[in-house]
Design an enzyme around this catalytic site. Structure first.
Site, PDB file in Angstrom:
ATOM      1  N   LYS A  91      -4.634  31.762  21.570  1.00 54.46           N
ATOM      2  CA  LYS A  91      -3.274  32.020  21.118  1.00 54.46           C
ATOM      3  C   LYS A  91      -2.265  31.468  22.115  1.00 54.46           C
ATOM      4  CE  LYS A  91       0.356  33.970  19.263  1.00 54.46           C
ATOM      5  NZ  LYS A  91       1.051  33.370  18.123  1.00 54.46           N
ATOM      6  N   CYS A 136       7.615  34.024  20.961  1.00 61.72           N
ATOM      7  CA  CYS A 136       6.291  33.662  21.484  1.00 61.72           C
ATOM      8  C   CYS A 136       6.272  32.518  22.480  1.00 61.72           C
ATOM      9  CB  CYS A 136       5.354  33.321  20.322  1.00 61.72           C
ATOM     10  SG  CYS A 136       4.822  34.761  19.389  1.00 61.72           S
ATOM     11  N   GLU A 189      -2.187  36.289  15.822  1.00 60.80           N
ATOM     12  CA  GLU A 189      -1.438  35.714  14.702  1.00 60.80           C
ATOM     13  C   GLU A 189      -0.958  34.313  15.075  1.00 60.80           C
ATOM     14  OE1 GLU A 189       1.947  35.066  14.793  1.00 60.80           O
ATOM     15  OE2 GLU A 189       2.451  35.982  16.708  1.00 60.80           O
TER      16      GLU A 189
END
Length: 480
Positions: free
Chosen positions: A225, A281, A170
């Site tokens: 990512k 994150c 994501e």
């Protein structure tokens, strides 16, 4: 498995990624049954609450998306095994925090929940199942997932099972998750099975242009990512380091950012000086990257990326030190109003929020903190600060003997005026819209003079603050 055969999706994990992502998939794919499962009954109950304002995740626009799809083809449940058994495709979207102990502590990702999910999928799946890594994972985690799944491809009753593993990271920004999902810059799918990749791509193609769906191998997808977040965090640490130099030299970091941001090679995004990055994150992914670089024998590369986190932490300590210095060298017993505790506006997420470290530094100095945030509740603040809330003292009484003894305390405030009453300073640590529109001529008389406003988010209008008789510090702004 042909794309057309995807009729049922299960997502394990009903948090900040799983909930919004599955809500949008269900909304845009009405013929696909989407079930989000979690072992946390309280969280599932909140997702099923008839009052959409009580969803466990706050994201602008999420309530409308959930309202359209829930009960039609979007379901929330604790029946994990049943949902896995019924699914053609299973997303793993559980938390992968940084390890706090053991091998790789402080840098490596804790993959215990990912492994537990893989084992549960291996046990409960039926027929052919596409397993999609949605959690942020270190490179080559898919190897472990594949090994666990392949060990169960023959079920106890003799029925055949088969699995294909994909990486679909994501790239959501909290606060804008719904528009990010509905109009993504790109959708990244990594894998070794073309039919499985096409099946997942066909889901996204219901609303995403095919030219925005990128196909890679598993390892490139997993590393992309981590790298994307590392690059974004690097820009934040870079502009904050320049902001400190601006304060020392008389420059203004906002003007510097505007000047360099007009360079098409650089661009203007993520050049807003502030209290540093937070969220689930950025820090975790960079530290994961650091760990991987050390593991693969690249210590100089690891040191480079680790410096991004070091500067971020330094910036938060620097802001706390600046507050102490401006308030005559001490905040012991002084009341300070903190406006904003979430790591950014338009979310209730406090993971790695800059406000945590800044508040902890001030509490250690003996400050009395009134904390206001429109979406973060007192219980969450207490957990983050590792300190229970106190009762709000009388704003007119001044510092108490206990406060002057050096014990830092905090209390929640649902009203901004109450938070600033009797305060020596206001710290703006989250860029909520209504902090931009405060009436400082009304708030200034409530404060203990001489009073300061510390604007770590560049949201106030300096002229309004100064006209109200308050002293102002803005991040990255030097005195000519």
């Amino acid at each position: 498995m042909p794309a057309a055969s995807i009729r049922s999706i299960c997502c394990i994990g009903a948090g900040y990624v799983g909930g919004p992502t599955m809500a949008v998939i269900a909304d845009r794919c009405p013929t696909v049954q989407v079930t989000v499962v979690d072992i946390n009954q309280t969280r599932i109950d909140a997702w099923n609450d008839s009052d959409l304002s009580k969803l466990p995740v706050y994201e602008p626009g999420l309530d409308a998306v959930v309202g359209r799809a829930r009960g039609r083809n979007l379901h929330f449940s604790t029946a994990v095994d049943d949902a896995i058994a019924a699914a053609d495709m299973v997303f793993i979207s559980v938390n992968t925090p940084t390890k706090t102990k053991g091998l790789g502590a402080g840098q490596a990702s804790d993959l215990r929940w990912v492994e537990a999910c893989a084992r549960q999928v291996a046990k409960s799946a039926t027929g052919h199942t596409i397993v999609v890594e949605k959690s942020t994972l270190p490179v080559r985690t898919a190897e472990a997932v594949k090994a666990i799944l392949s060990a169960k491809e023959q079920s106890s009753d003799g029925a055949q099972k088969s699995f294909a593993v994909l990486s679909n990271p994501e790239f959501l920004a909290e606060g804008t998750a719904i528009p990010d999902l509905e109009s993504p810059d790109r959708v990244l799918i990594g894998g070794e099975h073309p039919e499985a990749i096409d099946a997942l791509a066909s889901i996204y193609e219901n609303w995403v242009s095919p030219d925005r769906i990128l196909r890679t191998n598993l390892w490139s997808s997993e590393l992309s990512k981590l790298t994307a977040n590392a690059f974004l965090a690097q820009r934040i640490s870079s502009i904050n380091s320049v902001g400190a130099l601006c304060e020392a030299t008389g420059a203004d970091v906002r003007e510097v950012a505007r000047a360099i941001g007009t360079d098409s090679r650089i661009g203007s995004k993520f050049l807003q000086a502030g209290p540093g990055f937070g969220g689930s994150c950025f820090q975790k992914d960079i530290l994961n990257l650091v760990y991987l670089c050390r593991h693969f024998g690249l210590p100089d590369v690891a040191d480079y990326w680790e410096s991004v986190v070091t500067v971020n932490t330094w910036q938060q300590h620097r802001i706390a030190r600046t507050v102490v210095q401006k308030l005559f060298g001490t905040v012991t017993g002084k009341r300070l109003a903190i406006l904003g505790f979430a790591f950014k506006a338009d979310t209730n997420d406090t993971r790695e929020a800059p406000a945590i470290r800044i508040a902890q530094d001030l509490l250690e100095e003996g400050a009395q903190l009134a904390i206001h945030d429109p979406k973060v509740d007192a219980e969450q603040i207490a957990r983050d600060l590792k300190l229970p809330a106190s009762s709000a003292p009388d704003a007119d009484s001044g510092p108490t003997r206990a406060a002057l003894s050096g014990e830092g305390t905090w209390w929640p405030s649902e009203d901004i005026a109450a938070a600033v009453s009797g305060a020596d300073a206001v710290l703006i640590l989250t860029e909520w819209q209504h902090y931009r529109d405060l009436d400082w001529s009304h708030l200034a008389p409530l404060m203990r003079q001489p009073a300061w406003v510390f604007d770590a988010r560049s949201v106030v209008k300096p002229a309004d603050v100064l006209k109200a008789g308050l002293q102002l510090w803005r991040v990255g702004e030097g005195q000519p």
